[in-house]
Design a protein around this motif. Sequence first.
Motif, PDB file in Angstrom:
ATOM      1  N   VAL A  59       0.863  -1.181   0.000  1.00 17.39           N
ATOM      2  CA  VAL A  59       0.000   0.000   0.000  1.00 17.39           C
ATOM      3  C   VAL A  59       0.896   1.225   0.000  1.00 17.39           C
ATOM      4  O   VAL A  59       1.851   1.298   0.775  1.00 17.39           O
ATOM      5  N   LYS A  60       0.586   2.204  -0.864  1.00 21.11           N
ATOM      6  CA  LYS A  60       1.394   3.428  -0.899  1.00 21.11           C
ATOM      7  C   LYS A  60       0.570   4.627  -1.328  1.00 21.11           C
ATOM      8  O   LYS A  60      -0.511   4.469  -1.878  1.00 21.11           O
ATOM      9  N   GLU A  61       1.106   5.793  -1.034  1.00 21.46           N
ATOM     10  CA  GLU A  61       0.496   7.020  -1.532  1.00 21.46           C
ATOM     11  C   GLU A  61       0.972   7.220  -2.968  1.00 21.46           C
ATOM     12  O   GLU A  61       2.164   7.068  -3.262  1.00 21.46           O
ATOM     13  N   ALA A  62       0.047   7.538  -3.848  1.00 17.58           N
ATOM     14  CA  ALA A  62       0.378   7.736  -5.259  1.00 17.58           C
ATOM     15  C   ALA A  62       1.328   8.921  -5.419  1.00 17.58           C
ATOM     16  O   ALA A  62       1.213   9.924  -4.715  1.00 17.58           O
ATOM     17  N   GLU A  63       2.263   8.788  -6.368  1.00 22.09           N
ATOM     18  CA  GLU A  63       3.211   9.852  -6.683  1.00 22.09           C
ATOM     19  C   GLU A  63       3.045  10.255  -8.139  1.00 22.09           C
ATOM     20  O   GLU A  63       2.713   9.423  -8.993  1.00 22.09           O
ATOM     21  N   PRO A  67       4.846   4.964 -12.575  1.00 26.26           N
ATOM     22  CA  PRO A  67       4.222   3.897 -13.351  1.00 26.26           C
ATOM     23  C   PRO A  67       3.420   2.974 -12.436  1.00 26.26           C
ATOM     24  O   PRO A  67       3.848   2.699 -11.314  1.00 26.26           O
ATOM     25  N   LEU A  68       2.277   2.538 -12.918  1.00 28.15           N
ATOM     26  CA  LEU A  68       1.447   1.621 -12.133  1.00 28.15           C
ATOM     27  C   LEU A  68       2.114   0.251 -12.062  1.00 28.15           C
ATOM     28  O   LEU A  68       2.603  -0.257 -13.059  1.00 28.15           O
ATOM     29  N   VAL A  69       2.109  -0.329 -10.866  1.00 24.79           N
ATOM     30  CA  VAL A  69       2.683  -1.654 -10.649  1.00 24.79           C
ATOM     31  C   VAL A  69       1.546  -2.597 -10.255  1.00 24.79           C
ATOM     32  O   VAL A  69       0.778  -2.288  -9.339  1.00 24.79           O
ATOM     33  N   PRO A  70       1.423  -3.737 -10.934  1.00 24.87           N
ATOM     34  CA  PRO A  70       0.377  -4.698 -10.561  1.00 24.87           C
ATOM     35  C   PRO A  70       0.509  -5.118  -9.103  1.00 24.87           C
ATOM     36  O   PRO A  70       1.622  -5.172  -8.555  1.00 24.87           O
ATOM     37  N   LEU A  90       0.630   7.292 -13.189  1.00 22.95           N
ATOM     38  CA  LEU A  90      -0.237   8.126 -12.364  1.00 22.95           C
ATOM     39  C   LEU A  90       0.147   9.582 -12.520  1.00 22.95           C
ATOM     40  O   LEU A  90       1.297   9.907 -12.807  1.00 22.95           O
ATOM     41  N   ALA A  91      -0.804  10.459 -12.324  1.00 22.84           N
ATOM     42  CA  ALA A  91      -0.553  11.896 -12.323  1.00 22.84           C
ATOM     43  C   ALA A  91      -1.332  12.508 -11.163  1.00 22.84           C
ATOM     44  O   ALA A  91      -2.388  12.010 -10.783  1.00 22.84           O
ATOM     45  N   LEU A  92      -0.770  13.560 -10.604  1.00 26.06           N
ATOM     46  CA  LEU A  92      -1.442  14.302  -9.535  1.00 26.06           C
ATOM     47  C   LEU A  92      -1.744  15.700 -10.040  1.00 26.06           C
ATOM     48  O   LEU A  92      -0.962  16.279 -10.795  1.00 26.06           O
TER      49      LEU A  92
END
Length: 188
Positions: A59-63, A67-70, A90-92
């Motif tokens: 579990v992590k906070e998106a950065e 790149p998305l990791v399965p 991902l984009a913020l």
Amino acid sequence: MSLRAVVIGASAGGVQALSQLLPGLSAGFPVPVMVVVHVPPRKANALVDLFAQKCRLPVKEAEDKEPLVPGTIYFAPPDYHLLVETERTLALSSDETVNHSRPAIDVLFETAADAFGPGLVGIVLTGANHDGARGLKAVCEAGGTALVQDPATAEVATMPEAALAACSAARAMKLDEIERSLEAMVRS
């Protein structure tokens, strides 16, 4: 079409609902899971620590630009919209609020629908506004699968009811049924 990603949106009562849903996912769950929970803007995100202790998946906070990791669960950071770019990174964004929320569920769902099309599952859980309804409709229109927490089992039924009204193809399910359905999709 096989499952390629899962997006989940929750608001009021969402921590409790996610605490039933996410820990049930198997350690080998093979697709990324992106989660938006409406959290106050200036708070540290305690959700990552909380769920890292409960879940079998990382579990992590998106950065931004990550790149998305399965097999990873990504939480949107407080005060940022979480988006999926077409190259599956991902984009913020700190753009204006949507449905009085940042992060907004609709933003994640709409961008993920563009990136993953029929390989996406969108899930709307408990909440007190209409965020997620338009996004879930976009998931359906892209050929994805729409699941909604049964409003009768939600702490606050407004968000699930709005999602079901917006997306006639959505299926209402109890939380344990959603988890079993996800596991069945990855096995098929």
